[in-house]
Motif scaffolding. Structure first.
Motif, mmCIF file in Angstrom:
data_model
loop_
_atom_site.group_PDB
_atom_site.id
_atom_site.type_symbol
_atom_site.label_atom_id
_atom_site.label_comp_id
_atom_site.label_asym_id
_atom_site.label_seq_id
_atom_site.Cartn_x
_atom_site.Cartn_y
_atom_site.Cartn_z
ATOM 1 N N TYR A 22 0.829 -1.205 0.000
ATOM 2 C CA TYR A 22 0.000 0.000 0.000
ATOM 3 C C TYR A 22 0.867 1.260 0.000
ATOM 4 O O TYR A 22 0.600 2.219 -0.749
ATOM 5 C CB TYR A 22 -0.930 0.009 1.210
ATOM 6 C CG TYR A 22 -1.519 1.374 1.473
ATOM 7 C CD1 TYR A 22 -2.473 1.918 0.618
ATOM 8 C CD2 TYR A 22 -1.081 2.142 2.559
ATOM 9 C CE1 TYR A 22 -2.982 3.191 0.831
ATOM 10 C CE2 TYR A 22 -1.596 3.407 2.776
ATOM 11 C CZ TYR A 22 -2.542 3.931 1.915
ATOM 12 O OH TYR A 22 -3.031 5.189 2.124
ATOM 13 N N GLU A 23 1.907 1.261 0.821
ATOM 14 C CA GLU A 23 2.775 2.444 0.913
ATOM 15 C C GLU A 23 3.443 2.736 -0.430
ATOM 16 O O GLU A 23 3.537 3.893 -0.854
ATOM 17 C CB GLU A 23 3.830 2.222 1.994
ATOM 18 C CG GLU A 23 3.286 2.038 3.406
ATOM 19 C CD GLU A 23 2.900 3.341 4.070
ATOM 20 O OE1 GLU A 23 3.078 4.401 3.444
ATOM 21 O OE2 GLU A 23 2.424 3.299 5.209
ATOM 22 N N VAL A 24 3.907 1.697 -1.117
ATOM 23 C CA VAL A 24 4.565 1.889 -2.407
ATOM 24 C C VAL A 24 3.554 2.349 -3.451
ATOM 25 O O VAL A 24 3.829 3.248 -4.255
ATOM 26 C CB VAL A 24 5.279 0.601 -2.853
ATOM 27 C CG1 VAL A 24 5.757 0.714 -4.305
ATOM 28 C CG2 VAL A 24 6.453 0.299 -1.931
ATOM 29 N N SER A 25 2.369 1.758 -3.454
ATOM 30 C CA SER A 25 1.329 2.169 -4.391
ATOM 31 C C SER A 25 0.981 3.639 -4.203
ATOM 32 O O SER A 25 0.838 4.391 -5.181
ATOM 33 C CB SER A 25 0.078 1.302 -4.197
ATOM 34 O OG SER A 25 -1.019 1.815 -4.916
ATOM 35 N N ALA A 26 0.851 4.073 -2.956
ATOM 36 C CA ALA A 26 0.539 5.470 -2.688
ATOM 37 C C ALA A 26 1.662 6.380 -3.163
ATOM 38 O O ALA A 26 1.415 7.459 -3.712
ATOM 39 C CB ALA A 26 0.284 5.668 -1.192
ATOM 40 N N ALA A 27 2.916 5.935 -2.988
ATOM 41 C CA ALA A 27 4.057 6.745 -3.415
ATOM 42 C C ALA A 27 4.119 6.883 -4.930
ATOM 43 O O ALA A 27 4.568 7.908 -5.447
ATOM 44 C CB ALA A 27 5.349 6.136 -2.881
ATOM 45 N N LEU A 28 3.671 5.866 -5.650
ATOM 46 C CA LEU A 28 3.621 5.958 -7.107
ATOM 47 C C LEU A 28 2.571 6.960 -7.580
ATOM 48 O O LEU A 28 2.620 7.427 -8.719
ATOM 49 C CB LEU A 28 3.321 4.584 -7.709
ATOM 50 C CG LEU A 28 4.489 3.596 -7.767
ATOM 51 C CD1 LEU A 28 3.983 2.181 -8.056
ATOM 52 C CD2 LEU A 28 5.507 4.014 -8.828
ATOM 53 N N GLY A 29 1.614 7.259 -6.715
ATOM 54 C CA GLY A 29 0.579 8.225 -7.063
ATOM 55 C C GLY A 29 -0.631 7.620 -7.725
ATOM 56 O O GLY A 29 -1.502 8.361 -8.204
ATOM 57 N N TRP A 30 -0.707 6.294 -7.752
ATOM 58 C CA TRP A 30 -1.803 5.636 -8.452
ATOM 59 C C TRP A 30 -2.887 5.102 -7.524
ATOM 60 O O TRP A 30 -3.984 4.771 -7.967
ATOM 61 C CB TRP A 30 -1.261 4.498 -9.322
ATOM 62 C CG TRP A 30 -0.438 4.975 -10.471
ATOM 63 C CD1 TRP A 30 -0.544 6.176 -11.115
ATOM 64 C CD2 TRP A 30 0.611 4.261 -11.127
ATOM 65 N NE1 TRP A 30 0.372 6.254 -12.138
ATOM 66 C CE2 TRP A 30 1.104 5.091 -12.176
ATOM 67 C CE3 TRP A 30 1.192 3.016 -10.956
ATOM 68 C CZ2 TRP A 30 2.130 4.708 -13.023
ATOM 69 C CZ3 TRP A 30 2.225 2.622 -11.801
ATOM 70 C CH2 TRP A 30 2.681 3.458 -12.817
ATOM 71 N N ASP A 31 -2.578 4.941 -6.247
ATOM 72 C CA ASP A 31 -3.567 4.460 -5.273
ATOM 73 C C ASP A 31 -4.284 3.203 -5.756
ATOM 74 O O ASP A 31 -5.515 3.116 -5.761
ATOM 75 C CB ASP A 31 -4.580 5.559 -4.949
ATOM 76 C CG ASP A 31 -3.932 6.735 -4.236
ATOM 77 O OD1 ASP A 31 -3.028 6.508 -3.424
ATOM 78 O OD2 ASP A 31 -4.334 7.887 -4.496
ATOM 79 N N LEU A 32 -3.493 2.229 -6.157
ATOM 80 C CA LEU A 32 -4.037 0.973 -6.679
ATOM 81 C C LEU A 32 -4.388 -0.020 -5.577
ATOM 82 O O LEU A 32 -5.082 -1.003 -5.835
ATOM 83 C CB LEU A 32 -3.015 0.337 -7.630
ATOM 84 C CG LEU A 32 -2.722 1.130 -8.903
ATOM 85 C CD1 LEU A 32 -1.500 0.561 -9.608
ATOM 86 C CD2 LEU A 32 -3.925 1.130 -9.831
ATOM 87 N N ARG A 74 9.831 4.196 6.719
ATOM 88 C CA ARG A 74 8.617 3.432 7.002
ATOM 89 C C ARG A 74 8.745 2.002 6.493
ATOM 90 O O ARG A 74 8.407 1.047 7.206
ATOM 91 C CB ARG A 74 7.420 4.130 6.340
ATOM 92 C CG ARG A 74 6.110 3.350 6.393
ATOM 93 C CD ARG A 74 5.670 3.087 7.801
ATOM 94 N NE ARG A 74 4.365 2.435 7.851
ATOM 95 C CZ ARG A 74 4.026 1.535 8.757
ATOM 96 N NH1 ARG A 74 4.890 1.177 9.704
ATOM 97 N NH2 ARG A 74 2.826 1.000 8.742
ATOM 98 N N LEU A 75 9.251 1.825 5.281
ATOM 99 C CA LEU A 75 9.381 0.485 4.718
ATOM 100 C C LEU A 75 10.382 -0.356 5.502
ATOM 101 O O LEU A 75 10.237 -1.583 5.589
ATOM 102 C CB LEU A 75 9.783 0.567 3.247
ATOM 103 C CG LEU A 75 8.718 1.118 2.290
ATOM 104 C CD1 LEU A 75 9.285 1.231 0.876
ATOM 105 C CD2 LEU A 75 7.471 0.247 2.296
ATOM 106 N N ALA A 76 11.386 0.286 6.076
ATOM 107 C CA ALA A 76 12.372 -0.441 6.875
ATOM 108 C C ALA A 76 11.745 -1.079 8.112
ATOM 109 O O ALA A 76 12.314 -2.019 8.682
ATOM 110 C CB ALA A 76 13.504 0.494 7.281
#
Length: 293
Positions: A77-87, A252-254
């Motif tokens: 979820y965190e990576v999806s949000a960072a991409l800007g796509w909210d998938l 956060r990912l760490a």
């Protein structure tokens, strides 16, 4: 069927509601491989439905450390949000009635209607591909996918017959294909595609992700080897910047994946940008998940 969930429209965000709200278990999703509970969550006058996957209900996997699937779902979820796509639907890691687990906003889909939950209905494990993904996947006769479709490969449909598995040439799916390559998704099935209101498309079930080894298994191979879109390149460039050590996302990912997995994530993003094309199957790992739906 309970009333549809709603993402809060006031000052309270969906993530805050999921993280701070009181969880009440309403049912169990019977067909899930791990413990998956259908819940309601309420806080400061806002409420929604959600999925709760307690760590205690995870089945051990030979290629993933025990008790880490919930964290991987949150990292996706965190990576999806960072991409800007909210998938990926809003997802948090928190304590619940059965201990720490992943809590994710419930997404109502047009496919809902099968009784897959004790005391509730569920679209997360639909039995039919066309029903589960809103017509984004299909089996067709012949060797060509047809206009508006991308070929995945031949599938055995029984009685000695084969059909061509195809997916829609859809920009939402194309973004998901990029996300899956970034997070190294080992299980992108048709039932993990959730079309929603407003022409939105979500992907769910991201527990087997972020492995340091190549684990990419997906039904979204139709763009393999094709150039990334300008939009994807821009999104990956932004992601690479916020994955740098010391950045809030990297910190956060760490907390969610290992240092080696975080380094591998950075390498995958850099590799996609350097190659400029969609991933192709490596040949070292089954490229299609089973069952595909």
């Amino acid at each position: 069927m309970p009333a549809p969930e709603r993402i809060p429209t006031g000052s309270l965000t969906a993530v805050e509601l999921l993280a701070k709200g009181e969880l009440t278990v309403r049912g169990r999703i019977r067909e899930a491989s791990n413990a998956v509970l259908y819940c309601s969550v309420a806080y400061e006058g806002e409420s929604a439905h959600c999925v709760y996957k307690p760590v205690a209900g995870e089945r051990p996997l030979w290629d993933f450390p025990d008790g880490t699937l919930a964290q991987r779902e949150v990292a996706a979820y965190e990576v999806s949000a960072a991409l800007g796509w909210d998938l990926v639907p809003p997802t948090v890691l928190r304590d619940g009635p059965y201990g720490e687990g992943m809590v994710q906003l419930w997404i109502e889909t047009p496919a809902e209607g099968a009784e897959d939950v004790d005391g509730a209905e569920n679209a997360e494990n639909a039995e039919d591909a066309e029903q589960a993904d809103g017509g984004l996947l299909a089996l067709v006769d012949g060797d060509e996918p047809g206009e508006g479709w991308k070929a995945v490969g031949l599938a055995d449909v029984g009685e000695g017959r084969t059909a061509l598995l195809v997916h829609a040439d859809d920009e939402r799916l194309r973004r998901l294909a990029v996300l899956d390559a970034v997070i190294n998704n080992g299980d992108r099935k048709g039932g993990h595609l959730l079309p929603a209101e407003g022409d939105r498309l979500y992907g769910i079930d991201h527990g087997v992700t972020f492995n340091v080894d190549d684990k990419l298994r997906t039904l979204l191979w139709g763009w393999a080897g094709e150039p990334l879109t300008a939009e994807a390149v821009a999104a990956l460039t932004r992601l690479a910047a916020v994955l740098a050590p010391g950045e809030p996302l990297a910190t956060r990912l760490a907390e969610l994946i290992t240092a080696a997995e975080l380094d591998a994530l950075r390498d995958r993003v850099a590799g996609l940008l350097a190659d400029g094309v969609h991933r192709s199957p490596s040949g070292e790992w089954p490229p299609i998940p089973w069952p595909p739906v």
